[in-house]
Motif scaffolding. Structure first.
Motif, short mmCIF file in Angstrom:
data_model
loop_
_atom_site.label_atom_id
_atom_site.label_comp_id
_atom_site.label_asym_id
_atom_site.label_seq_id
_atom_site.Cartn_x
_atom_site.Cartn_y
_atom_site.Cartn_z
N GLY A 1 -5.97 8.66 -5.59
CA GLY A 1 -5.31 8.56 -6.86
C GLY A 1 -3.98 7.94 -6.94
N ARG A 2 -4.00 6.76 -5.86
CA ARG A 2 -2.64 6.31 -5.97
C ARG A 2 -2.89 4.76 -6.29
NH1 ARG A 2 -1.81 9.62 -0.79
NH2 ARG A 2 -0.37 11.26 -1.80
N ASN A 3 -1.74 4.21 -6.77
CA ASN A 3 -1.70 2.81 -6.99
C ASN A 3 -0.87 1.59 -5.92
OD1 ASN A 3 -0.11 1.10 -9.97
ND2 ASN A 3 -2.28 1.31 -9.34
N LEU A 4 -1.48 0.72 -5.85
CA LEU A 4 -0.86 -0.28 -4.80
C LEU A 4 0.43 -1.30 -5.54
CD1 LEU A 4 -0.77 -1.58 -2.11
CD2 LEU A 4 -2.78 -2.97 -2.71
N TRP A 5 1.29 -1.25 -4.74
CA TRP A 5 2.33 -2.48 -5.28
C TRP A 5 2.34 -3.33 -3.93
CZ3 TRP A 5 6.99 -0.57 -8.66
CH2 TRP A 5 6.60 0.10 -9.73
N ILE A 6 2.84 -4.58 -4.29
CA ILE A 6 2.83 -5.33 -3.21
C ILE A 6 4.05 -6.53 -3.71
CG2 ILE A 6 0.70 -5.42 -2.03
CD1 ILE A 6 -0.08 -8.05 -3.50
N TRP A 7 4.74 -7.34 -2.71
CA TRP A 7 5.23 -8.28 -3.06
C TRP A 7 4.43 -9.57 -3.47
CZ3 TRP A 7 9.98 -6.65 -3.79
CH2 TRP A 7 10.59 -5.73 -2.97
N GLY A 8 4.93 -10.31 -4.37
CA GLY A 8 4.01 -11.31 -4.86
C GLY A 8 4.04 -12.72 -4.35
N ASP A 9 4.68 -13.20 -3.32
CA ASP A 9 5.18 -14.44 -2.86
C ASP A 9 3.90 -14.98 -2.26
OD1 ASP A 9 6.68 -12.61 -0.57
OD2 ASP A 9 5.06 -13.79 0.41
N ARG A 10 2.91 -14.55 -1.60
CA ARG A 10 1.47 -15.03 -1.02
C ARG A 10 0.68 -15.34 -2.31
NH1 ARG A 10 3.40 -17.30 2.90
NH2 ARG A 10 5.10 -16.95 1.79
N LEU A 11 0.89 -14.92 -3.47
CA LEU A 11 0.00 -15.43 -4.59
C LEU A 11 0.54 -16.64 -5.41
CD1 LEU A 11 -0.49 -11.71 -5.71
CD2 LEU A 11 -1.85 -13.16 -4.08
N ILE A 12 1.53 -17.10 -4.73
CA ILE A 12 2.29 -18.33 -5.64
C ILE A 12 1.84 -19.65 -4.69
CG2 ILE A 12 4.33 -19.53 -6.62
CD1 ILE A 12 5.05 -16.40 -6.80
#
Ligand SMILES: [Zn+2]
Length: 368
Positions: free
Chosen positions: A226-237
């Motif tokens: 029941g938890r949500n994932l947050w990540i940094w975005g740099d690898r997706l740019i």
């Protein structure tokens, strides 16, 4: 008569305190996430950090606090991974309580995949379980320097090692339980070592797929709880096409993963030098995005205004994906508190410091 008196009192309240009565709702719709991200304090700094939450974060209407914990906790599921002098359950409980009192959602971060070392120090996971190292042949230097022949920034774990997830997920579950959190930040920034040719499991595989599969595995595990994932975005740019380079964007072909990861992941999009318009890119991919400044107040103010405008002007499909703003702090919590409270000069007397950025950005947010 009593009813009339109550009506009059209510009317007077509205006349005297119209802003106070109206403030929370509009701010929540203008900027739903108002974050602050910092290393978890060391044991000796817990009490003053709690005070800082109560007296500085809460009045500024910060509603999300991310603490980079990594192995600074006395894990009972894996005591072998706890740093010496790590936080106890009781220490964390003090932080949980003050956040609850102030309606701040508290979230732990443990770096997964990348950032398994820093400079010449290997972090706990790979020092206890060296078999998870994606690049075991890259020796830790005595003195770290960049650039270096190994293109070594930080160690990564091998995402295809059959035993790695069992251990890191135990750690993730335990820290989320003790934080009583409904979300978890997995880091996953600046992953330079991934799908290395020498790795018997990853060699030759598509790095974007390896990255996306790791995001998906972590997301699925969290979703079960029941938890949500947050990540940094740099690898997706795409670092080359955008000109954003190899740190805040990807030069190692992971960026196509943006089309492969689950849409419920929250992207913390950090840019410290310019107010890049990358949140639009993430929102157009159906991903939730938060802009993260660091130490340049004027950039943070521009980014805040951008975020508010994105929300105001976006289509109804994209609008909910623009989540808000989050101040990032990369010094230890103790150092930050010393600079914030003027105990020592931060940034050599410069205006370009994380604490000034925090103050100025939240001035703007609270005047929206
Ligand atoms: Zn591997």
């Amino acid at each position: 008569m009593i009813i009339k008196k109550q009506c009059l009192q209510t009317l007077l309240m509205w006349l005297i305190f119209p802003v106070a009565l109206n403030a929370q709702q509009p701010l929540d719709s203008l900027l739903p996430v108002r974050g602050f991200c910092i290393a978890a304090p060391s044991v000796k700094d817990v009490d003053r950090f709690v005070k800082f939450i109560d007296e500085e974060l809460a009045p500024r209407k910060v509603n999300t606090l991310i603490l980079r914990v990594d192995y600074n906790y006395q894990y009972t599921s894996h005591p072998e991974l706890a740093d010496s002098g790590a936080l106890s359950k009781n220490d964390v409980q003090k932080i949980v309580s003050v956040c609850k009192k102030n309606h701040i959602s508290l979230m732990p971060q443990v770096n997964l995949l990348g950032h398994q070392s820093w400079a010449n120090r290997t972090a706990k996971l790979l020092s206890v379980y060296p078999q998870f190292d994606e690049t075991p042949k890259v020796m830790m230097p005595e003195k770290y320097e960049w650039p270096n022949p190994d293109n070594f920034y930080c160690k990564s774990y091998c995402p295809l090692h059959p035993d790695v997830h069992k251990i890191v997920f135990d750690v993730v579950d335990e820290i989320c339980d003790v934080f009583q959190s409904t979300a978890f930040h997995a880091g996953m920034d600046e992953v330079f070592y991934l799908g290395e040719t020498q790795c018997p499991r990853c060699g030759g595989k598509d790095k974007a797929e390896l990255f996306a599969n790791e995001v998906r595995s972590i997301d699925e595990h969290l979703t079960e709880k029941g938890r949500n994932l947050w990540i940094w975005g740099d690898r997706l740019i795409d670092g080359k096409t955008t000109g954003l380079g190899m740190w805040e964007a990807s030069y190692n072909n992971t960026y196509r993963a943006i089309d492969m990861i689950p849409k419920d992941v929250v992207i913390c999009d950090w840019h410290y030098e310019r107010a890049d318009k990358t949140p639009v890119y993430f929102a157009m991919k159906g991903l939730n995005v938060i802009t993260c400044p660091w130490n340049k107040p004027e950039i943070a103010v521009m980014q805040t205004n951008d975020m508010v405008n994105f929300r105001k002007t976006a289509s109804k499909e994209m609008q909910p994906h623009f989540y808000g703003m989050m101040q990032t702090v990369w010094s230890g919590a103790g150092n930050f508190l010393d600079a914030f409270y003027g105990k020592k000069a931060g940034g050599n007397g410069s205006d370009q410091t994380d604490w000034r950025c925090f103050v100025e950005m939240y001035n703007v947010i609270n005047n929206l």
